[in-house]
Design an enzyme around this catalytic site. Structure first.
Site, PDB file in Angstrom:
ATOM      1  N   HIS A 183      29.776  55.978  34.806  1.00 57.75           N
ATOM      2  CA  HIS A 183      29.648  56.955  33.717  1.00 57.75           C
ATOM      3  C   HIS A 183      30.921  57.785  33.650  1.00 57.75           C
ATOM      4  O   HIS A 183      31.311  58.416  34.635  1.00 57.75           O
ATOM      5  CB  HIS A 183      28.426  57.849  33.934  1.00 57.75           C
ATOM      6  CG  HIS A 183      27.140  57.108  33.731  1.00 57.75           C
ATOM      7  ND1 HIS A 183      26.036  57.276  34.528  1.00 57.75           N
ATOM      8  CD2 HIS A 183      26.799  56.180  32.791  1.00 57.75           C
ATOM      9  CE1 HIS A 183      25.061  56.483  34.097  1.00 57.75           C
ATOM     10  NE2 HIS A 183      25.501  55.806  33.055  1.00 57.75           N
ATOM     11  N   GLU A 186      31.451  61.671  34.794  1.00 61.13           N
ATOM     12  CA  GLU A 186      31.095  62.057  36.157  1.00 61.13           C
ATOM     13  C   GLU A 186      32.329  61.941  37.061  1.00 61.13           C
ATOM     14  O   GLU A 186      32.404  61.106  37.960  1.00 61.13           O
ATOM     15  CB  GLU A 186      29.915  61.180  36.625  1.00 61.13           C
ATOM     16  CG  GLU A 186      28.692  61.400  35.732  1.00 61.13           C
ATOM     17  CD  GLU A 186      27.600  60.326  35.865  1.00 61.13           C
ATOM     18  OE1 GLU A 186      27.676  59.506  36.800  1.00 61.13           O
ATOM     19  OE2 GLU A 186      26.682  60.317  35.028  1.00 61.13           O
ATOM     20  N   ARG A 241      30.187  59.450  28.111  1.00 56.40           N
ATOM     21  CA  ARG A 241      29.423  58.853  29.205  1.00 56.40           C
ATOM     22  C   ARG A 241      29.569  57.328  29.284  1.00 56.40           C
ATOM     23  O   ARG A 241      29.696  56.752  30.357  1.00 56.40           O
ATOM     24  CB  ARG A 241      27.953  59.194  28.990  1.00 56.40           C
ATOM     25  CG  ARG A 241      26.941  58.424  29.825  1.00 56.40           C
ATOM     26  CD  ARG A 241      25.535  58.832  29.407  1.00 56.40           C
ATOM     27  NE  ARG A 241      24.492  57.995  29.973  1.00 56.40           N
ATOM     28  CZ  ARG A 241      23.897  58.218  31.142  1.00 56.40           C
ATOM     29  NH1 ARG A 241      24.265  59.237  31.886  1.00 56.40           N
ATOM     30  NH2 ARG A 241      22.955  57.412  31.562  1.00 56.40           N
ATOM     31  N   HIS A 311      27.423  58.430  41.373  1.00 57.91           N
ATOM     32  CA  HIS A 311      27.305  59.171  40.107  1.00 57.91           C
ATOM     33  C   HIS A 311      27.319  60.671  40.380  1.00 57.91           C
ATOM     34  O   HIS A 311      27.348  61.123  41.510  1.00 57.91           O
ATOM     35  CB  HIS A 311      25.949  58.870  39.459  1.00 57.91           C
ATOM     36  CG  HIS A 311      25.780  57.494  38.921  1.00 57.91           C
ATOM     37  ND1 HIS A 311      25.613  57.237  37.592  1.00 57.91           N
ATOM     38  CD2 HIS A 311      25.713  56.284  39.534  1.00 57.91           C
ATOM     39  CE1 HIS A 311      25.445  55.945  37.393  1.00 57.91           C
ATOM     40  NE2 HIS A 311      25.502  55.333  38.560  1.00 57.91           N
ATOM     41  N   GLU A 385      23.749  60.561  43.577  1.00 58.19           N
ATOM     42  CA  GLU A 385      24.034  61.548  42.527  1.00 58.19           C
ATOM     43  C   GLU A 385      24.635  62.743  43.249  1.00 58.19           C
ATOM     44  O   GLU A 385      23.937  63.483  43.931  1.00 58.19           O
ATOM     45  CB  GLU A 385      22.751  61.981  41.803  1.00 58.19           C
ATOM     46  CG  GLU A 385      22.050  60.890  41.017  1.00 58.19           C
ATOM     47  CD  GLU A 385      22.746  60.528  39.696  1.00 58.19           C
ATOM     48  OE1 GLU A 385      23.704  61.241  39.316  1.00 58.19           O
ATOM     49  OE2 GLU A 385      22.334  59.544  39.082  1.00 58.19           O
TER      50      GLU A 385
HETATM   51  N1  ARG Z   1      24.446  60.183  36.624  1.00 53.80           N
HETATM   52  C1  ARG Z   1      23.094  60.198  36.194  1.00 53.80           C
HETATM   53  C2  ARG Z   1      22.860  59.303  35.033  1.00 53.80           C
HETATM   54  O1  ARG Z   1      23.740  59.159  34.262  1.00 53.80           O
HETATM   55  C3  ARG Z   1      22.618  61.557  35.952  1.00 53.80           C
HETATM   56  C4  ARG Z   1      21.201  61.606  36.285  1.00 53.80           C
HETATM   57  C5  ARG Z   1      20.603  62.777  36.898  1.00 53.80           C
HETATM   58  N2  ARG Z   1      21.145  64.029  36.594  1.00 53.80           N
HETATM   59  C6  ARG Z   1      21.136  64.555  35.357  1.00 53.80           C
HETATM   60  N3  ARG Z   1      21.715  65.679  35.187  1.00 53.80           N
HETATM   61  N4  ARG Z   1      20.529  63.993  34.352  1.00 53.80           N
HETATM   62  O2  ARG Z   1      21.844  58.713  34.810  1.00 53.80           O
HETATM   63 ZN    ZN Z   2      25.659  58.606  36.027  1.00 56.36          ZN
END
Ligand code: ARG
Ligand code: ZN
Length: 449
Positions: A183, A186, A241, A311, A385
């Protein structure tokens, strides 16, 4: 170590003239809400969808739940409207980030103007892709253990490379895989992959654990999978992303590469709409970045013991699966190892991580690389994460790179060490003092009997 201190980079040439200037987040805010009732959840879903707000946590409208954290980025022109609407519905909120652009600027522009004096590679700042490419070249050149390999090409035809860290050996070894940067936004993930390589190379001689597992394991590290997206996040949209695949004659862009793998593809926690952040692509492995990873992993899978994918954010170590709540057959062991890793991580700075299966503790999603890796038979498969918990979210300030990487290093080496001990129980070829005394006591017992 001379290798790193002596490595000079001509940063001046590499700094692009324009950084993140195409899209501004001036006055955008990130709000933290914990809806209390189902009515509130419904209102929030309605608000987010009609105003097309950027969900940071969770990723999907249907995953908004009463009693659970919600993080949303609200564009400046809508901030007042959203707050009024929340007030009207008696939904309380907290401002997590007061001005997203300010944070973005702090983590890129200011910091990069201070880095004109190159004393080697600076692992405590974020690097644009050109510098990461250059870093890979230099690392290979400067270390006998590292080789750089071609993995494949991106949608925009850039080259994806991974690094292999191998100690020469005449016996068969197994493989630990780690990828970062699937992603784009990140940024802490690629920073960690680079940190990891540095730490291994700096310490493998002095650190007994690393020295031991390197005798049995080769480390494959892919610092940035989503090269196009990463570059786009530097040059155009900091909060991008996905990859940069064009759809519908270029009217919309990007597949979420972590929804594109062939593990219950398209079944849950995805969208088939290319404007969505979780668009899963036109089919399983539709994206060249996905196929590049799949091709190498398929080819090596019988030797790969562990698949780590890094991530941010949220502070989790996630086990399979995301696409079903049915646990994998080795669930108990996966959990124990992850808990051990989280405990080691916490020991450094007290950062607390949640451990568990993705579908149970985060949200359901199909087509992730972690699920896919486990499904094709790689026994240990985890998603990390990294920091933080939402205070800065995807815009983690550079002063947190070092502590984040230090603590994560402890978790990752805990996992690798466990896997090493499990598959190579005799341990190193060399006798350690422990195994020597064990050996002697066995001999004496035998003589005495
Ligand atoms: N890197 C994760 C994804 O893209 C993030 C998931 C959890 N955290 C969040 N803030 N949503 O799926
Ligand atoms: Zn991610």
């Amino acid at each position: 170590m001379w290798l790193f201190l002596g490595m000079t980079f001509s940063l001046g040439i590499l700094i692009p003239g324009k950084l993140c200037s195409d899209l501004q987040y001036d006055g955008d805010q990130v709000l933290h809400i914990v809806p209390e009732t189902f009515q509130q959840v419904q209102h929030l879903q309605h608000l987010c969808s009609t105003l097309m707000l950027d969900l940071w946590k969770p990723q999907l409208l249907e995953d908004i739940r009463a009693g659970e954290d919600l993080h949303i980025r609200v564009p400046a022109p809508l901030v007042q409207e959203v707050k009024d609407s929340l007030d009207q519905h008696m939904i309380s909120y907290k401002v997590l980030i007061n001005d997203v652009q300010e944070l973005v600027d702090e983590s890129v522009l200011k910091e990069r103007s201070q880095r004109q004096v190159p004393e080697g590679y600076n692992y405590t700042e974020y690097h644009p892709m050109e510098e990461i490419y250059e870093w890979m070249t230099q690392i290979e050149k400067n270390s006998e253990l590292v080789t750089q390999h071609y993995l494949g090409n991106t949608v925009e035809n850039r080259t994806i490379y991974y690094l292999q860290i191998s100690q020469p050996s005449n016996k068969p070894k197994k493989i630990i895989w780690m990828d970062c940067g699937i992603h784009a936004r990140e940024w802490i993930a690629p920073a960690f992959c680079q940190w990891f390589v540095k730490e291994i190379l700096q310490n493998y001689e002095s650190d007994a654990t690393i020295r031991r597992f390197l005798q049995n394991l080769d480390l494959y590290v892919l610092p940035v999978i989503n090269v196009d997206g990463y570059i786009y996040s530097w040059e155009a949209e900091r909060l991008w992303r996905k990859n940069r695949a064009p759809y519908m004659n270029g009217t919309c862009y990007g597949t979420d590469l972590n929804r594109n793998f062939n593990s219950s593809w398209g079944s849950v926690g995805v969208s088939f709409n290319c404007t969505s952040e979780v668009f899963c692509g036109s089919g399983p492995e539709s994206e060249p970045e996905t196929r590049a990873v799949v091709q190498l992993i398929e080819q090596k899978k019988s030797d790969i013991l562990c698949y780590l994918t890094v991530h941010s954010y949220g502070q989790y170590i996630l086990t399979p699966y995301g696409s079903t709540t049915t646990p994998p057959s080795n669930n108990e062991e996966l959990m124990q190892v992850a808990q051990k890793a989280a405990a080691a991580l916490m020991g450094k700075y007290g950062t607390s991580y949640k451990v568990g299966s993705t579908s149970l503790i985060l949200y359901s999603n199909s087509g992730s690389s972690r699920d896919w890796a486990h499904m094709i038979g790689i026994p240990f498969s985890y998603t990390f994460e990294l920091r933080d918990n939402g205070t800065y979210g995807f815009v983690l300030p550079p002063d947190q790179i070092q502590p984040t990487c230090e603590e994560t290093m402890l978790a990752v080496t805990t996992i690798i060490d466990y896997v090493d001990q499990k598959y190579f129980p005799g341990g190193a070829v060399m006798l350690t003092s422990g195994s020597l005394s064990l050996c002697l006591s066995v001999v004496f017992t035998w003589i005495a009997s």
